[in-house]
Scaffold this motif. Sequence first.
Motif, PDB file in Angstrom:
ATOM      1  N   UNK A 140      97.071  27.591 -31.446  1.00 11.92           N
ATOM      2  CA  UNK A 140      96.729  26.488 -32.340  1.00 11.92           C
ATOM      3  C   UNK A 140      97.555  26.560 -33.621  1.00 11.92           C
ATOM      4  N   UNK A 141      97.658  27.756 -34.162  1.00 16.49           N
ATOM      5  CA  UNK A 141      98.423  27.895 -35.396  1.00 16.49           C
ATOM      6  C   UNK A 141      99.890  27.572 -35.135  1.00 16.49           C
ATOM      7  N   UNK A 142     100.354  27.995 -33.982  1.00 17.16           N
ATOM      8  CA  UNK A 142     101.735  27.692 -33.591  1.00 17.16           C
ATOM      9  C   UNK A 142     101.949  26.181 -33.555  1.00 17.16           C
ATOM     10  N   UNK A 143     101.022  25.473 -32.914  1.00 21.44           N
ATOM     11  CA  UNK A 143     101.161  24.021 -32.819  1.00 21.44           C
ATOM     12  C   UNK A 143     101.124  23.385 -34.211  1.00 21.44           C
ATOM     13  N   UNK A 144     100.251  23.900 -35.041  1.00 20.03           N
ATOM     14  CA  UNK A 144     100.094  23.344 -36.381  1.00 20.03           C
ATOM     15  C   UNK A 144     101.376  23.505 -37.201  1.00 20.03           C
ATOM     16  N   UNK A 145     101.932  24.716 -37.117  1.00 24.32           N
ATOM     17  CA  UNK A 145     103.117  24.975 -37.938  1.00 24.32           C
ATOM     18  C   UNK A 145     104.353  24.328 -37.342  1.00 24.32           C
ATOM     19  N   UNK A 146     104.484  24.426 -36.028  1.00 25.37           N
ATOM     20  CA  UNK A 146     105.722  23.977 -35.406  1.00 25.37           C
ATOM     21  C   UNK A 146     105.798  22.462 -35.285  1.00 25.37           C
ATOM     22  N   UNK A 300      84.625  25.658 -37.344  1.00 22.12           N
ATOM     23  CA  UNK A 300      83.942  26.921 -37.612  1.00 22.12           C
ATOM     24  C   UNK A 300      83.109  27.402 -36.429  1.00 22.12           C
ATOM     25  N   UNK A 301      82.281  26.498 -35.904  1.00 22.77           N
ATOM     26  CA  UNK A 301      81.389  26.946 -34.831  1.00 22.77           C
ATOM     27  C   UNK A 301      82.180  27.293 -33.574  1.00 22.77           C
ATOM     28  N   UNK A 302      83.154  26.475 -33.252  1.00 22.39           N
ATOM     29  CA  UNK A 302      84.008  26.779 -32.099  1.00 22.39           C
ATOM     30  C   UNK A 302      84.675  28.140 -32.301  1.00 22.39           C
ATOM     31  N   UNK A 303      85.224  28.320 -33.490  1.00 22.12           N
ATOM     32  CA  UNK A 303      85.919  29.576 -33.769  1.00 22.12           C
ATOM     33  C   UNK A 303      84.968  30.752 -33.762  1.00 22.12           C
ATOM     34  N   UNK A 304      83.795  30.560 -34.349  1.00 23.78           N
ATOM     35  CA  UNK A 304      82.870  31.683 -34.496  1.00 23.78           C
ATOM     36  C   UNK A 304      82.308  32.124 -33.159  1.00 23.78           C
ATOM     37  N   UNK A 345      91.333  28.827 -38.296  1.00 27.29           N
ATOM     38  CA  UNK A 345      92.373  29.456 -37.478  1.00 27.29           C
ATOM     39  C   UNK A 345      93.104  30.533 -38.249  1.00 27.29           C
ATOM     40  N   UNK A 346      93.469  30.205 -39.489  1.00 28.29           N
ATOM     41  CA  UNK A 346      94.218  31.211 -40.247  1.00 28.29           C
ATOM     42  C   UNK A 346      93.344  32.419 -40.562  1.00 28.29           C
ATOM     43  N   UNK A 347      92.081  32.173 -40.842  1.00 32.59           N
ATOM     44  CA  UNK A 347      91.190  33.288 -41.144  1.00 32.59           C
ATOM     45  C   UNK A 347      91.084  34.215 -39.935  1.00 32.59           C
ATOM     46  N   UNK A 348      90.896  33.633 -38.759  1.00 34.60           N
ATOM     47  CA  UNK A 348      90.759  34.471 -37.569  1.00 34.60           C
ATOM     48  C   UNK A 348      92.055  35.209 -37.277  1.00 34.60           C
ATOM     49  N   UNK A 349      93.159  34.508 -37.433  1.00 36.25           N
ATOM     50  CA  UNK A 349      94.459  35.127 -37.183  1.00 36.25           C
ATOM     51  C   UNK A 349      94.644  36.334 -38.093  1.00 36.25           C
ATOM     52  N   UNK A 350      94.337  36.132 -39.350  1.00 35.92           N
ATOM     53  CA  UNK A 350      94.475  37.216 -40.317  1.00 35.92           C
ATOM     54  C   UNK A 350      93.489  38.341 -39.989  1.00 35.92           C
ATOM     55  N   UNK A 351      92.259  37.938 -39.674  1.00 34.19           N
ATOM     56  CA  UNK A 351      91.224  38.923 -39.334  1.00 34.19           C
ATOM     57  C   UNK A 351      91.645  39.780 -38.148  1.00 34.19           C
TER      58      UNK A 351
END
Lengths: 391, 441
Positions: A140-146, A300-304, A345-351
């Motif tokens: 997801x982060x890849x898609x967002x940035x790219x 949030x809920x999906x990610x959590x 997404x960024x929080x989870x990636x960093x986490x």
Amino acid sequence: MSYVYSSSPHIKSPRTTRSIMIDVCIALLPACLAGVILMFTANAAFPMLGALSLMHLVICCVTSVAAEWVFLLCCKKPFKQILAEFDFSSLVTGLLIGMNLYPTSKWYVGILASIFAVVVVKMLFGGTGKNLVNPAIAGRVFAFIAFGAAFGGAMSYVNPNTNSPMVFTSPISGGKVEGFDASGAVTGATPLQVLMGSAGTGATNTLSNLDLFLGTGVAGCIGETCKLALIVGGIYLVVRGVLNFRWPLVYIATTGVVSVLIAWISGCYNSEGVFIPELMGTKFAQAWEVFLPSILSGGLILGAIFMATDYVTTPNTKVGNYVYFVFLGILTAVLRKAVKGEAVSFAILLGNLVVPLIDMYIRRKPFGYVKPQKQRKAKPADEAVVAKEGD
Amino acid sequence: MKTFKGGFHVPDHKDLTASAAIEQMPLVTDYYVSLSQHIGKPAQPVVNVGDQVVEGQLIAQASSAISANVHSPVCGDVVEVVKRKNAQGVLVDTIHIRSNGRQDRQTLPALTDPTPQQIVERVAEAGIVGMGGAGFPTAVKLQPKDPVDSLVINAAECEPYLNCDNRLLLERTEQFLQGVRLLAKAIGVSNVYIGIEENKQQAYEKLLQQPHVIADTKEALASKQQDDIVVVQLKAKYPQGAEKTLIKACLNREVPVGGLPAAVGCIVDNVGTAYAVYDAVVNGVPLYKRLMTVSGGGINDPKNLEVAVGTPISAIVELCGGLKEDTVKLVSGGPMMGFSLMNTDVATTKTDSGFLALTDKEASSVLPTPCINCGRCASVCPMRLMPMYIDFYTTVGDTENAVKYGALNCFECGTCAYVCPAKRPIVQSVRLTKIKAKEKK
Ligand code: SF4
Ligand code: SF4
């Protein structure tokens, strides 16, 4: 007749990696279904959105699985063996990436994100269980940035100086979002952006908490809008013993509370940026209004439930998990305030990247643990921090 | 209900033999009596090839402080002393005795009202060892170096399939309790606990009906008398019957890492051991027989048998109706900690609590896949280790780190490997690390 000869134990639980992954797929289905239905009904003018959503889900699933197989074939693994060892984890990744796309995303975004997630993030690191970060989040982060604009959705951006209404420009690639008009409920600002005041003056939050919960009229990714369906999936996983209900709760609650705190503190500043202590009392009560919207909005809920709790990328101890999920919660709330988009997404990636560190420093206290006598010179390395595992 | 942290409820499959009364194993022709049925030095033979021996006669003597006597299970002739594979697959000295069909029996003089010293001596004489599986000489255990205030009798029988302790409690309740009191007397303690899992309700009730046996409730404990035995009902959870977890559950004491139960003032003995003590003291019968559960989906006629030590498994299998076609695995002992057998050409020992024939459905043969870091193994480990790291470091050959994560504290209960969805062979890794760590020293 020869008998199997092996080390004990001689019986094993019926649970396998594959059965866990299949359970996760099943748990994701309600949210997928709800997402597609919501998109079909979201905007009477564009029933196409539903079909597009379905297309994204299918494309991502197929690409993810195919990417894994092709990679393994390139590693000279016989196809029969690949099939026999297929553990459905790439299907989970595919489903999650599909759910993290917007109906208006370009068709190739899902394909490239899936390939990136499976091949680069997972297979190149050694396959299932070896990846450093959750493949779906990385996708997801890849898609967002790219892709920025082609990714769609959360691209609305407010020029803080002119306060001009809704400029549909990606903050990163600067591309224009094409597609649906600015008044369309679906591709407009997500409720979170409205909440955080980043959607400009053009949109106001007219959604109730119930809307947010059911996903009716909410803009966002395919799989993240209907919280009810996500929670149903989560409960299924808890019942099946796949998920510990504690962790998503810790994450979500922390985010909610920290959001409230942020709203409270920032509410106490007047328009000139002067802190007014007298406001603290009244603003505190008001700030709690942010609590529900903040946990019901965005991914949030999906990610959590489904992404932060990925086994591979969570710590191995109870204490470590508390640290990790509280950290995620704080990070998400702060990022939402600071970056106004893609916070989860960024929080989870960093986490995820911090997990090895957590695991290194937080260890369990073994049964009958005796404090080592002070022998500083002998072996300082052995005295790594031993946390008290919740007795 | 009392228990410990961690562990896992493993389906117990006990119904196969739960209500099967104890049967006597009939005489067979050949007996292979191992000289290493215990931890410590092998016993020293005191008979020669060609000698005639009678049932209960001493045939090998304890050869050092930690060793145990061995007695003849049968009346017959010593055919040879050979090296034979035991259940663990190790070659050990074994006395082969061929029965001559006679029933002569030699016993020790019965003791009435023995002193603690006499009991300990008798236990040593009778060759009694821990019958739960480890086989530590009981006489040595009864003379701990640390001060001891409690005796815990392990009646948990947490291994699935096994029922021999359960049947013993039901059918020989009084004798068993007498054995427990003798043990308590030998150590000189008045705090005696019997830990029993909740799935043995019948045996639990039977115990409570006996005089001077009380339940583990506040009211009962308040009026506890000097020689009352406390029966503690425990949650049915594997490995409830491991020494350390049992002490934790019954007395809430934690045996320190690397320490013995005596370090926290406890001595743990098994149900079978208590009964053997009774038999040796009151009847003068040395230990050459024990109860065994023969079970598993691959056995035609599962039974609880009283078997003479040294009986070939093949004869036992025959008595129990033979093996079914779909048997894929033979196990000596329980399914969680027992040893896998190549064939039935193995003889029983003092420590064999069971023999199992498992079918494909029972003995999972799913191949290991990479660890997915799910944390299940750590959450069930009764020793609160992190088995995934032990397995990982062993796999990559890093013994030092495997030891750092506690490989040496693991008692190989197998709970972690049971729950692992990736079917990691964690116990195997632990054993490998233990061997390697020993080599290094
Ligand atoms: S249970 Fe198995 S898969 Fe899960 S962490 Fe432990 S070793 Fe890894
Ligand atoms: S690591 Fe050892 S003690 Fe812990 S569960 Fe596994 S086998 Fe049992």
